[in-house]
Write a protein that holds these residues in place. Structure first.
Motif, mmCIF file in Angstrom:
data_model
loop_
_atom_site.group_PDB
_atom_site.id
_atom_site.type_symbol
_atom_site.label_atom_id
_atom_site.label_comp_id
_atom_site.label_asym_id
_atom_site.label_seq_id
_atom_site.Cartn_x
_atom_site.Cartn_y
_atom_site.Cartn_z
ATOM 1 N N ALA A 24 0.832 -1.208 0.000
ATOM 2 C CA ALA A 24 0.000 0.000 0.000
ATOM 3 C C ALA A 24 0.861 1.250 0.000
ATOM 4 C CB ALA A 24 -0.928 -0.015 1.210
ATOM 5 N N ALA A 48 -7.928 2.772 1.688
ATOM 6 C CA ALA A 48 -8.733 2.821 2.909
ATOM 7 C C ALA A 48 -10.094 2.180 2.696
ATOM 8 C CB ALA A 48 -8.895 4.271 3.379
ATOM 9 N N ASP A 51 -9.635 -1.460 2.821
ATOM 10 C CA ASP A 51 -9.500 -1.887 4.215
ATOM 11 C C ASP A 51 -10.867 -1.991 4.889
ATOM 12 O OD1 ASP A 51 -6.734 -2.039 4.117
ATOM 13 O OD2 ASP A 51 -6.463 0.059 4.702
ATOM 14 N N HIS A 54 -12.555 -5.180 4.048
ATOM 15 C CA HIS A 54 -12.008 -6.281 4.852
ATOM 16 C C HIS A 54 -12.554 -6.232 6.279
ATOM 17 C CE1 HIS A 54 -9.274 -8.117 2.040
ATOM 18 N NE2 HIS A 54 -8.733 -6.954 1.741
ATOM 19 N N ALA A 55 -12.664 -5.038 6.843
ATOM 20 C CA ALA A 55 -13.167 -4.915 8.205
ATOM 21 C C ALA A 55 -14.606 -5.407 8.298
ATOM 22 C CB ALA A 55 -13.078 -3.459 8.676
ATOM 23 N N GLU A 121 -6.282 -3.545 -2.895
ATOM 24 C CA GLU A 121 -6.290 -3.834 -1.457
ATOM 25 C C GLU A 121 -7.280 -4.939 -1.102
ATOM 26 O OE1 GLU A 121 -5.047 -3.030 2.611
ATOM 27 O OE2 GLU A 121 -4.214 -2.913 0.605
ATOM 28 N N THR A 127 -4.451 -9.175 3.997
ATOM 29 C CA THR A 127 -5.176 -8.123 4.705
ATOM 30 C C THR A 127 -6.414 -8.691 5.380
ATOM 31 O OG1 THR A 127 -4.403 -6.497 3.084
ATOM 32 C CG2 THR A 127 -6.248 -5.852 4.484
ATOM 33 N N PHE A 131 -7.147 -8.704 9.483
ATOM 34 C CA PHE A 131 -8.326 -8.175 10.160
ATOM 35 C C PHE A 131 -8.998 -9.256 10.995
ATOM 36 C CE2 PHE A 131 -8.182 -4.479 7.338
ATOM 37 C CZ PHE A 131 -8.584 -3.484 8.208
ATOM 38 N N GLY A 154 -13.200 -0.848 12.552
ATOM 39 C CA GLY A 154 -12.903 -0.761 11.126
ATOM 40 C C GLY A 154 -12.885 0.672 10.639
ATOM 41 N N PHE A 157 -9.751 2.377 11.761
ATOM 42 C CA PHE A 157 -8.636 1.939 10.926
ATOM 43 C C PHE A 157 -8.650 2.669 9.590
ATOM 44 C CE2 PHE A 157 -6.202 -0.632 8.065
ATOM 45 C CZ PHE A 157 -5.244 -1.267 8.830
ATOM 46 N N VAL A 158 -9.838 2.792 8.988
ATOM 47 C CA VAL A 158 -9.971 3.452 7.687
ATOM 48 C C VAL A 158 -9.555 4.917 7.783
ATOM 49 C CG1 VAL A 158 -11.642 4.245 5.981
ATOM 50 C CG2 VAL A 158 -11.710 1.887 6.772
ATOM 51 N N SER A 161 -5.853 5.125 8.211
ATOM 52 C CA SER A 161 -5.226 4.741 6.949
ATOM 53 C C SER A 161 -5.267 5.886 5.949
ATOM 54 C CB SER A 161 -5.924 3.507 6.371
ATOM 55 O OG SER A 161 -5.411 3.183 5.093
#
Length: 209
Positions: A24, A48, A51, A54-55, A121, A127, A131, A154, A157-158, A161
């Motif tokens: 990334a 992001a 991500d 994924h979260a 991503e 990834t 998570f 999540g 995190f975003v 990120s």
């Protein structure tokens, strides 16, 4: 739902993870060098968003499939690797060095960079596994809805990120201008960027669960 100390610990761990260079980070730097700060920031926002996918997948349990199914892991891994390699081949085949060609070639737009960063991503199985293994450490069912806790973590995190990627993009552009004055590097930048993307794709292709 969360104690302040828990959120601070979570944020500290996430920031620490960001400081470890990975695909990334390389993608943000490369896109910033290619198209400028706006393109770099857009790339970070795309990452992001990936991500966040994924979260949410971890929150509803879909990522567990990757943990238990070798076939699912390998399929997503190869698709993600193929996508990165495809981006690398595109960059490698670009002609550079001729000012007329450089002026006529359409540059990567912020929208294109954003849309390309999301699947780059999302298609990284590591990834998803991260998570799945990481977020549960901060989720406590006795404090309320587990799904809501996953969602909040999540989103944190975003946001972190996106902020970190924006900082990278803003700091990378001055370096890109200096490097752009080096004639041989300007001529070979497509090959260099392409090689990095292809290398990242091959790294994803050989990674193990």
């Amino acid at each position: 739902m969360f104690e302040l100390s828990t959120l601070l610990s979570y944020a500290a761990v996430v920031i620490g993870l960001f400081l470890i260079p990975g695909p990334a980070v390389v993608l943000v730097f490369m896109r910033t060098a290619q198209g400028g700060r706006a393109v770099g920031v857009a790339t970070g926002l795309g990452i992001a968003c990936g991500d966040f996918v994924h979260a949410m997948a971890a929150a509803i349990g879909l990522s567990a499939i990757l943990m238990t199914s070798a076939l699912a892991f390998n399929v997503i891994k190869l698709v993600g690797a193929g996508y990165l390699i495809w981006l690398g081949v595109q960059a490698w085949l670009e002609k550079t060095g001729d000012p007329a060609v450089e002026a006529a070639r359409p540059r990567v737009t912020a929208r294109q960079a954003f849309l390309q960063a999301i699947p780059a991503e999302v298609l990284n199985p590591k990834t998803a596994l991260f998570f799945l293994a990481f977020l549960p450490q901060f989720v406590h069912p006795e404090r309320g809805s587990s799904f809501l806790q996953f969602t909040v973590l999540g989103l944190i995190f975003v946001v972190l990120s996106a902020l970190y990627s924006a900082a990278l993009a803003l700091s990378a552009r001055p370096l890109g201008r200096v490097l752009g004055r080096i004639a041989w590097l300007h001529r070979w930048k497509g090959k260099i960027v392409g090689t990095i993307f292809i290398g990242l794709g091959l790294k994803v292709a050989v990674q193990q669960r």
